[in-house]
Design a protein around this motif. Structure first.
Motif, short mmCIF file in Angstrom:
data_model
loop_
_atom_site.label_atom_id
_atom_site.label_comp_id
_atom_site.label_asym_id
_atom_site.label_seq_id
_atom_site.Cartn_x
_atom_site.Cartn_y
_atom_site.Cartn_z
N PRO A 43 0.83 -1.20 0.00
CA PRO A 43 0.00 0.00 0.00
C PRO A 43 0.87 1.27 0.00
O PRO A 43 1.92 1.31 0.63
N LEU A 86 0.52 5.23 0.90
CA LEU A 86 -0.36 6.21 1.52
C LEU A 86 -0.01 7.60 1.02
O LEU A 86 1.17 7.94 0.90
N SER A 121 5.61 1.84 3.90
CA SER A 121 6.34 1.11 4.92
C SER A 121 6.49 -0.33 4.44
O SER A 121 5.51 -1.02 4.21
N GLN A 168 7.39 -3.84 5.45
CA GLN A 168 7.51 -4.48 6.76
C GLN A 168 7.86 -5.95 6.67
O GLN A 168 8.11 -6.59 7.68
N TRP A 169 7.83 -6.49 5.46
CA TRP A 169 8.20 -7.89 5.32
C TRP A 169 9.08 -8.02 4.10
O TRP A 169 8.99 -7.21 3.17
N ILE A 208 -0.89 -6.70 6.15
CA ILE A 208 -1.06 -5.27 5.89
C ILE A 208 -0.09 -4.48 6.74
O ILE A 208 -0.08 -4.62 7.96
N PRO A 209 0.73 -3.63 6.12
CA PRO A 209 1.68 -2.85 6.92
C PRO A 209 0.96 -1.85 7.83
O PRO A 209 -0.05 -1.27 7.43
N LEU A 229 -1.17 4.19 11.40
CA LEU A 229 -1.82 4.44 10.11
C LEU A 229 -1.90 3.14 9.32
O LEU A 229 -0.89 2.45 9.16
N ILE A 230 -3.08 2.85 8.81
CA ILE A 230 -3.24 1.68 7.97
C ILE A 230 -4.03 2.08 6.73
O ILE A 230 -5.07 2.73 6.84
N SER A 231 -3.52 1.73 5.58
CA SER A 231 -4.28 1.98 4.37
C SER A 231 -4.60 0.63 3.74
O SER A 231 -3.71 -0.14 3.40
N GLN A 236 -5.82 -1.11 0.63
CA GLN A 236 -5.95 -0.66 -0.75
C GLN A 236 -6.47 -1.74 -1.69
O GLN A 236 -6.74 -1.48 -2.85
#
Lengths: 118, 118
Positions: free
Chosen positions: A4, A6, A15, A17-18, B3-4, B13-15, B17
């Motif tokens: 994603p 933003l 970000s 993250q994995w 989801i990051p 914050l989470i988007s 998408q």
């Protein structure tokens, strides 16, 4: 899987993250460049805090996406680079000279905002 | 796929998408609650701008994760709810009374920041 992106004011936040597989990394490259075009973003922050290892393919894609984003007129900030990631990037000769870096996402956003105001 | 979750000051914050499958949604629920605990975040912003449809399972998981986050002491803000998503949530009786909402991520973050300052 897609990463994603933003949009926050004139900046795009990502970000990672994995660990990315090759396909996801290439998809991310394409998505980010499209998003820069679509939103006219002036800055991009890529947070790598949670990544403790990158392989040479991902490092190359990352180096490329930075150069491509800058070509398109967006300033790139990389945050949270861990030691092993820094070592991989430098050993592979990925040029990050023009890239802003910061310890974490908060500091990165602040620093980028100041750069964009200049 | 996971989801990051981005941390920005005292807010997460989470988007979202892309449409979530059931497994990803449950993983997100678990990840978010852990992250709230780990970071002592006071606010959570979930951006749904890019989502134009949710099924009943995802709607329930979303309703649950909001209630759970509030139980843990974090204020939740949902941004960018599209018409079809609003319809699904209301028709399924997902209670969003205590939840803050805003049109987009920027407005949501501002509004949440003001709420947290009160």
């Amino acid at each position: 899987m897609r990463i994603p992106i933003l949009k926050l004011h004139d900046t795009l936040l990502i970000s990672i993250q994995w660990e990315l597989d090759d396909q996801t990394a290439l998809q991310f490259q394409e998505d980010l460049l499209h998003k820069i075009h679509e939103t006219s973003a002036r800055g991009v922050v890529i947070d790598l805090t949670s990544i403790d290892f990158i392989d040479s393919f991902i490092a190359k894609v990352l180096g490329d996406v930075i150069s491509m984003s800058e070509l398109m007129g967006a300033k790139v900030m990389i945050t949270g680079i861990q030691p092993a990631v820094a070592i991989t990037l430098i050993e592979l000769g990925i040029r990050l000279e023009d890239v802003l870096t910061a310890l974490d996402l908060e500091k990165g956003l602040e620093k980028l905002q100041r750069e964009l105001e200049d």
